[in-house]
Structure formats: structure tokens, C-alpha cells
Design a protein around this motif. Structure first.
Motif, PDB file in Angstrom:
ATOM      1  N   TRP A 105     -22.635 -31.226 -42.483  1.00  0.00           N
ATOM      2  CA  TRP A 105     -22.809 -32.265 -43.637  1.00  0.00           C
ATOM      3  C   TRP A 105     -24.238 -31.623 -43.820  1.00  0.00           C
ATOM      4  CZ3 TRP A 105     -20.780 -35.103 -47.167  1.00  0.00           C
ATOM      5  CH2 TRP A 105     -21.788 -35.828 -48.220  1.00  0.00           C
ATOM      6  N   LEU A 106     -25.163 -31.597 -43.118  1.00  0.00           N
ATOM      7  CA  LEU A 106     -26.418 -31.004 -43.663  1.00  0.00           C
ATOM      8  C   LEU A 106     -26.507 -29.637 -44.403  1.00  0.00           C
ATOM      9  CD1 LEU A 106     -28.876 -32.561 -40.961  1.00  0.00           C
ATOM     10  CD2 LEU A 106     -27.872 -33.671 -42.910  1.00  0.00           C
ATOM     11  N   THR A 107     -25.322 -28.926 -43.737  1.00  0.00           N
ATOM     12  CA  THR A 107     -25.453 -27.652 -44.389  1.00  0.00           C
ATOM     13  C   THR A 107     -24.972 -27.649 -46.102  1.00  0.00           C
ATOM     14  OG1 THR A 107     -24.508 -25.435 -44.318  1.00  0.00           O
ATOM     15  CG2 THR A 107     -22.928 -27.163 -44.408  1.00  0.00           C
ATOM     16  N   LYS A 108     -24.610 -28.733 -46.375  1.00  0.00           N
ATOM     17  CA  LYS A 108     -24.513 -29.047 -47.879  1.00  0.00           C
ATOM     18  C   LYS A 108     -25.794 -29.109 -48.506  1.00  0.00           C
ATOM     19  CE  LYS A 108     -20.013 -31.138 -47.548  1.00  0.00           C
ATOM     20  NZ  LYS A 108     -18.956 -29.876 -48.186  1.00  0.00           N
ATOM     21  N   LEU A 109     -26.818 -29.892 -47.709  1.00  0.00           N
ATOM     22  CA  LEU A 109     -28.244 -30.057 -48.121  1.00  0.00           C
ATOM     23  C   LEU A 109     -28.757 -28.696 -48.434  1.00  0.00           C
ATOM     24  CD1 LEU A 109     -27.144 -32.816 -47.345  1.00  0.00           C
ATOM     25  CD2 LEU A 109     -29.364 -33.105 -46.476  1.00  0.00           C
ATOM     26  N   MET A 110     -28.469 -27.858 -47.323  1.00  0.00           N
ATOM     27  CA  MET A 110     -29.539 -26.680 -47.168  1.00  0.00           C
ATOM     28  C   MET A 110     -28.688 -25.621 -48.378  1.00  0.00           C
ATOM     29  SD  MET A 110     -28.947 -23.109 -46.502  1.00  0.00           S
ATOM     30  CE  MET A 110     -27.242 -23.217 -45.547  1.00  0.00           C
ATOM     31  N   PHE A 111     -27.351 -25.754 -48.783  1.00  0.00           N
ATOM     32  CA  PHE A 111     -27.041 -24.899 -49.745  1.00  0.00           C
ATOM     33  C   PHE A 111     -27.386 -25.459 -51.074  1.00  0.00           C
ATOM     34  CE2 PHE A 111     -23.622 -22.466 -51.851  1.00  0.00           C
ATOM     35  CZ  PHE A 111     -23.596 -21.080 -51.162  1.00  0.00           C
ATOM     36  N   HIS A 112     -27.436 -26.763 -51.200  1.00  0.00           N
ATOM     37  CA  HIS A 112     -27.742 -27.061 -52.455  1.00  0.00           C
ATOM     38  C   HIS A 112     -29.069 -26.727 -52.899  1.00  0.00           C
ATOM     39  CE1 HIS A 112     -28.498 -30.216 -55.708  1.00  0.00           C
ATOM     40  NE2 HIS A 112     -29.655 -30.548 -55.194  1.00  0.00           N
ATOM     41  N   TYR A 113     -30.179 -26.979 -52.004  1.00  0.00           N
ATOM     42  CA  TYR A 113     -31.472 -26.819 -52.363  1.00  0.00           C
ATOM     43  C   TYR A 113     -31.910 -25.470 -52.314  1.00  0.00           C
ATOM     44  CZ  TYR A 113     -32.883 -31.695 -52.128  1.00  0.00           C
ATOM     45  OH  TYR A 113     -33.265 -33.088 -52.324  1.00  0.00           O
ATOM     46  N   TYR A 173     -30.845 -35.959 -48.019  1.00  0.00           N
ATOM     47  CA  TYR A 173     -31.988 -35.219 -47.660  1.00  0.00           C
ATOM     48  C   TYR A 173     -33.355 -36.136 -47.482  1.00  0.00           C
ATOM     49  CZ  TYR A 173     -35.519 -31.502 -47.062  1.00  0.00           C
ATOM     50  OH  TYR A 173     -36.617 -30.662 -46.876  1.00  0.00           O
ATOM     51  N   GLU A 174     -33.349 -36.821 -48.558  1.00  0.00           N
ATOM     52  CA  GLU A 174     -34.528 -37.866 -48.589  1.00  0.00           C
ATOM     53  C   GLU A 174     -34.533 -38.855 -47.314  1.00  0.00           C
ATOM     54  OE1 GLU A 174     -34.754 -39.178 -52.502  1.00  0.00           O
ATOM     55  OE2 GLU A 174     -35.531 -37.525 -53.383  1.00  0.00           O
ATOM     56  N   ILE A 211     -38.275 -23.777 -45.095  1.00  0.00           N
ATOM     57  CA  ILE A 211     -38.846 -22.579 -45.638  1.00  0.00           C
ATOM     58  C   ILE A 211     -38.676 -22.250 -47.053  1.00  0.00           C
ATOM     59  CG2 ILE A 211     -36.957 -21.126 -44.839  1.00  0.00           C
ATOM     60  CD1 ILE A 211     -39.348 -19.111 -43.868  1.00  0.00           C
ATOM     61  N   ASP A 212     -37.592 -22.748 -47.577  1.00  0.00           N
ATOM     62  CA  ASP A 212     -37.169 -22.597 -48.977  1.00  0.00           C
ATOM     63  C   ASP A 212     -38.142 -23.397 -49.754  1.00  0.00           C
ATOM     64  OD1 ASP A 212     -34.991 -20.760 -48.124  1.00  0.00           O
ATOM     65  OD2 ASP A 212     -33.399 -22.061 -48.629  1.00  0.00           O
ATOM     66  N   PRO A 213     -38.580 -22.720 -50.932  1.00  0.00           N
ATOM     67  CA  PRO A 213     -39.746 -23.567 -51.519  1.00  0.00           C
ATOM     68  C   PRO A 213     -39.362 -24.793 -52.038  1.00  0.00           C
ATOM     69  CG  PRO A 213     -39.662 -21.102 -52.370  1.00  0.00           C
ATOM     70  CD  PRO A 213     -38.542 -21.320 -51.315  1.00  0.00           C
ATOM     71  N   TRP A 214     -38.208 -25.166 -52.822  1.00  0.00           N
ATOM     72  CA  TRP A 214     -38.060 -26.405 -53.303  1.00  0.00           C
ATOM     73  C   TRP A 214     -37.866 -27.741 -52.342  1.00  0.00           C
ATOM     74  CZ3 TRP A 214     -32.746 -28.213 -55.841  1.00  0.00           C
ATOM     75  CH2 TRP A 214     -32.941 -29.456 -56.107  1.00  0.00           C
ATOM     76  N   PRO A 215     -37.066 -27.370 -51.306  1.00  0.00           N
ATOM     77  CA  PRO A 215     -36.855 -28.447 -50.222  1.00  0.00           C
ATOM     78  C   PRO A 215     -38.171 -28.568 -49.230  1.00  0.00           C
ATOM     79  CG  PRO A 215     -35.473 -26.522 -49.569  1.00  0.00           C
ATOM     80  CD  PRO A 215     -36.008 -26.511 -51.118  1.00  0.00           C
ATOM     81  N   GLN A 216     -38.890 -27.198 -49.317  1.00  0.00           N
ATOM     82  CA  GLN A 216     -40.128 -27.549 -48.257  1.00  0.00           C
ATOM     83  C   GLN A 216     -41.124 -28.281 -49.165  1.00  0.00           C
ATOM     84  OE1 GLN A 216     -43.387 -24.249 -48.831  1.00  0.00           O
ATOM     85  NE2 GLN A 216     -42.845 -23.951 -46.550  1.00  0.00           N
ATOM     86  N   ALA A 221     -44.035 -33.428 -48.918  1.00  0.00           N
ATOM     87  CA  ALA A 221     -44.447 -34.626 -49.639  1.00  0.00           C
ATOM     88  C   ALA A 221     -43.899 -35.745 -48.711  1.00  0.00           C
ATOM     89  CB  ALA A 221     -44.021 -34.682 -50.914  1.00  0.00           C
ATOM     90  N   ARG A 222     -42.857 -35.731 -48.303  1.00  0.00           N
ATOM     91  CA  ARG A 222     -42.160 -37.150 -47.709  1.00  0.00           C
ATOM     92  C   ARG A 222     -42.268 -37.426 -46.307  1.00  0.00           C
ATOM     93  NH1 ARG A 222     -38.414 -39.602 -51.100  1.00  0.00           N
ATOM     94  NH2 ARG A 222     -37.567 -41.250 -50.133  1.00  0.00           N
ATOM     95  N   ALA A 223     -42.215 -36.125 -45.616  1.00  0.00           N
ATOM     96  CA  ALA A 223     -42.299 -36.243 -44.135  1.00  0.00           C
ATOM     97  C   ALA A 223     -42.968 -34.903 -43.647  1.00  0.00           C
ATOM     98  CB  ALA A 223     -40.966 -36.338 -43.529  1.00  0.00           C
ATOM     99  N   PRO A 224     -44.052 -34.543 -43.654  1.00  0.00           N
ATOM    100  CA  PRO A 224     -44.671 -33.241 -43.270  1.00  0.00           C
ATOM    101  C   PRO A 224     -44.617 -33.188 -41.753  1.00  0.00           C
ATOM    102  CG  PRO A 224     -46.491 -34.869 -43.713  1.00  0.00           C
ATOM    103  CD  PRO A 224     -45.178 -35.582 -44.320  1.00  0.00           C
ATOM    104  N   ALA A 225     -44.332 -33.882 -40.864  1.00  0.00           N
ATOM    105  CA  ALA A 225     -44.336 -33.937 -39.577  1.00  0.00           C
ATOM    106  C   ALA A 225     -42.878 -33.469 -39.087  1.00  0.00           C
ATOM    107  CB  ALA A 225     -44.387 -35.262 -38.635  1.00  0.00           C
ATOM    108  N   VAL A 226     -42.105 -33.212 -39.921  1.00  0.00           N
ATOM    109  CA  VAL A 226     -40.425 -32.797 -39.769  1.00  0.00           C
ATOM    110  C   VAL A 226     -40.808 -31.002 -39.598  1.00  0.00           C
ATOM    111  CG1 VAL A 226     -38.335 -32.144 -40.668  1.00  0.00           C
ATOM    112  CG2 VAL A 226     -39.261 -34.598 -40.582  1.00  0.00           C
ATOM    113  N   GLU A 227     -41.769 -30.754 -40.604  1.00  0.00           N
ATOM    114  CA  GLU A 227     -41.842 -29.178 -40.740  1.00  0.00           C
ATOM    115  C   GLU A 227     -42.449 -28.573 -39.336  1.00  0.00           C
ATOM    116  OE1 GLU A 227     -43.670 -25.416 -43.524  1.00  0.00           O
ATOM    117  OE2 GLU A 227     -44.385 -27.820 -43.779  1.00  0.00           O
TER     118      GLU A 227
END
Length: 334
Positions: A105-113, A173-174, A211-216, A221-227
């Protein structure tokens, strides 16, 4: 290279390659990381299906694919070396369920973003070509990047990454960031102070999304601890920890709610569409329409999850049933 080392062939922009590499690193299993380039691809040319990552087994030279079976193979081969499967059967089932959610499922998020926004798609296509074709420069590089860009955008509908599905994907994703953001940090993993298979599956997708610019931008902005958590898990060889499932109970429950509301309804609808010979999977996810072509591999994933549930012993099922019912998963696994 040590004669007993694994060889892992993959790519840095591949979530499943990064997932398996991180597992090998954490488990301290000797390995050599080989990016799939024109120089190394002939070594795995005979592999079918043509997927990455590819793992070469040291004793036999056998080449194997698919990150989940490979992770489980490593468990069989090295059962006492920093296992990534929780020892409790009920926890292990949840671990497998969350890993599948991340992989499928999350790979759909990765591919979209990665491919929906023009600027990020352009950035990603050049990064991928630099990784896979380091000798290409100038016009040759630009042409390869353009061809890959067009190819990947042409595949978006096949994996459900359409403009119509964008609200579902972006909300997912959010929500994921909102779940993980307050929890991750330090030695915090889903089942204690040591990472599990499910953590590494989350890491694989998030290693791309951070690492991809848009989802990064969204993550920062939303959860910097995740990075920061992703960066740490990239090489967790130095982490010493314990299975302490009580520590991650709340975040596992929140993730299971996502599984029950988003992923398992999609799997059920996908399987029903394939069984009926329909050309489209159509369902509502959190009140929004979601439509895509049916996908055979994910029908197998659904069958495997249901098989795992049915094969659990009665005590483990009794332990899990209240949690799975509350999160909407139980009826979709029965």
C-alpha cells in the motif's frame, strides 16, 4: 569479498532494495552491495522475473528475488543472529501484516509522490539514471532520463496512482506521518527497542519519500522526526535492543486502523475483481472513490495474509481478535 558474503544487487532509488540492504546491515550478515549498472547486470541477466533486489546465496551462487521471501529466507538461514521477527506468534502476525501494508500500500504513496509532480518527477528520473547508468553523461544521460520519466508516468494508472486517486493517497501519507511522527525517535521501533521486519518495510518506502523533493517537503513540515528515524535505520548495525511490544502498542494500533480502513478493503476488492474477471477495482476508501486495474500479485498477498491468520494457534487468535476487530481488520481477514 569474503567467500561467505552475500551479494545484493539493487538500486538506491528502489524501496525494496533499501529494505533488504538495511536488514542485512542490521543483522550483521556479510554482504556486498552491487548497484545494478551495465557492468553488474550481466551477473543477474538470467533472473526471472526481472526484479530488484536480487540476492546471491554464497554457498550455491543461486540468485533469488522478492524482498519478503528473501527476508524470511535469511531468518531460516540465520535464526539466532539478530532476528527481525518478534518471538510471540501474535506479535509476529501483526509484524507480517504491517510489513505487507508497507510493501503493497505505501508503495502507492511512494510512486504517486515520485511521479505526479513535474519537478519531483524530473529530479527522480535523473537520480535514477545516475544510479543505474553512472557512465552516461550529457545527451545520453538526458535521453535515458527522459525515456525513464515517460515510462514511469505511463505506469501510474496501473498501480493506482491516478489524479482521481490522489486525494486518497495524499491523505494516507499525511495520516502515516501523523501516526509515526510523535512515536519515532531514539530507539523506538514497532515492537520495542530493536527493529522488526515491519520497521524495515516502512523504512524502505520512507527512504524514498524522505529523499524525493515533494514528499520530503511534506514530511519535514508535518513530522520531521520521521526523516531522522529513516536515516538512523538505514544502517542499524550498531543498535542493540530488546523486544518490548508494550512500548509500541499505540502506534501499532494506529497503523492497524490504516490497514483496516485502507489496505485490506483494497485487497478484498482487488481479489473480488480478479475472481469476477472485471477490468477495474472500484471501492470507497474513507468515503472517497478509489479505482485502478486489478493486480494479480496483490491477490496473492491477500491470500497469504488470510492463510497466516488461519494458521495461527487458537491462543494467538484469541489474543489478537479484540485488537483486529477494533481496527476493522478482523472481518477482512476471516
Amino acid at each position: 569479498m569474503n567467500a561467505e558474503s552475500y551479494r545484493l544487487y539493487g538500486g538506491n532509488p528502489s524501496p525494496y532494495s533499501r529494505k533488504l540492504r538495511a536488514i542485512l546491515r542490521y543483522r550483521r550478515l556479510p554482504h556486498v552491495w552491487k548497484v545494478g549498472t551495465p557492468d553488474t547486470l550481466p551477473e543477474i541477466a538470467q533472473v526471472r522475473p526481472r526484479l530488484i533486489p536480487v540476492l546471491r546465496i554464497p554457498e550455491t551462487g543461486e540468485l533469488r528475488v522478492d524482498s519478503t521471501p528473501l527476508a524470511l529466507l535469511l531468518e531460516q538461514r540465520h535464526p539466532d543472529q539478530r532476528s527481525i521477527l518478534p518471538p510471540d506468534p501474535a506479535d509476529a502476525f501483526v509484524c507480517h501484516l504491517l510489513e505487507d501494508f508497507a510493501d503493497e500500500w505505501l508503495t502507492k504513496l511512494m510512486f504517486h509522490y515520485r511521479w505526479h509532480e513535474d519537478a519531483t518527477a524530473d529530479w527522480a528520473s535523473h537520480w535514477i539514471v545516475r544510479d543505474a547508468m553512472p557512465a552516461a553523461t550529457g545527451k545520453a544521460h538526458d535521453q535515458a532520463a527522459r525515456m525513464f520519466h515517460e515510462r514511469q508516468r505511463g505506469r501510474m494508472a496501473m498501480v493506482g496512482c491516478t489524479p482521481g486517486n490522489a486525494p486518497v493517497i495524499e491523505a494516507s501519507y499525511e495520516r502515516l506521518l501523523d501516526v509515526l511522527g510523535p512515536f519515532v525517535g531514539g530507539a523506538q521501533y514497532l515492537f520495542g527497542s530493536r527493529p522488526s521486519l515491519a520497521d524495515f518495510a516502512l523504512y524502505g518506502q520512507l527512504a524514498q519519500l524522505t529523499i524525493d523533493p515533494w514528499p520530503q517537503r511534506v514530511c519535514r513540515a508535518r513530522a520531521p522526526a520521521v526523516e531522522s528515524w529513516v536515516i538512523t535505520l538505514d544502517d542499524a548495525a550498531g543498535i542493540e535492543g530488546e523486544w518490548q511490544p508494550e512500548r509500541g502498542a499505540a502506534v501499532r494500533k494506529a497503523l492497524l486502523e490504516m490497514v483496516g480502513a485502507e489496505y485490506l478493503p483494497f485487497l478484498r476488492a482487488n481479489a473480488a475483481a480478479l475472481d469476477a474477471g472485471r477490468a477495474r477495482v472500484e471501492l470507497e476508501i474513507r468515503g472517497r472513490a478509489f479505482v485502478q486495474e486489478p493486480f494479480g500479485y496483490q491477490q496473492k498477498c491477500y491470500a497469504e495474509l488470510r492463510r497466516r491468520w488461519q494458521s495461527l494457534d487458537a491462543a494467538a487468535r484469541t489474543t489478537l481478535e479484540p485488537l483486529l476487530e477494533e481496527t476493522g481488520c478482523l472481518a477482512l481477514l476471516a
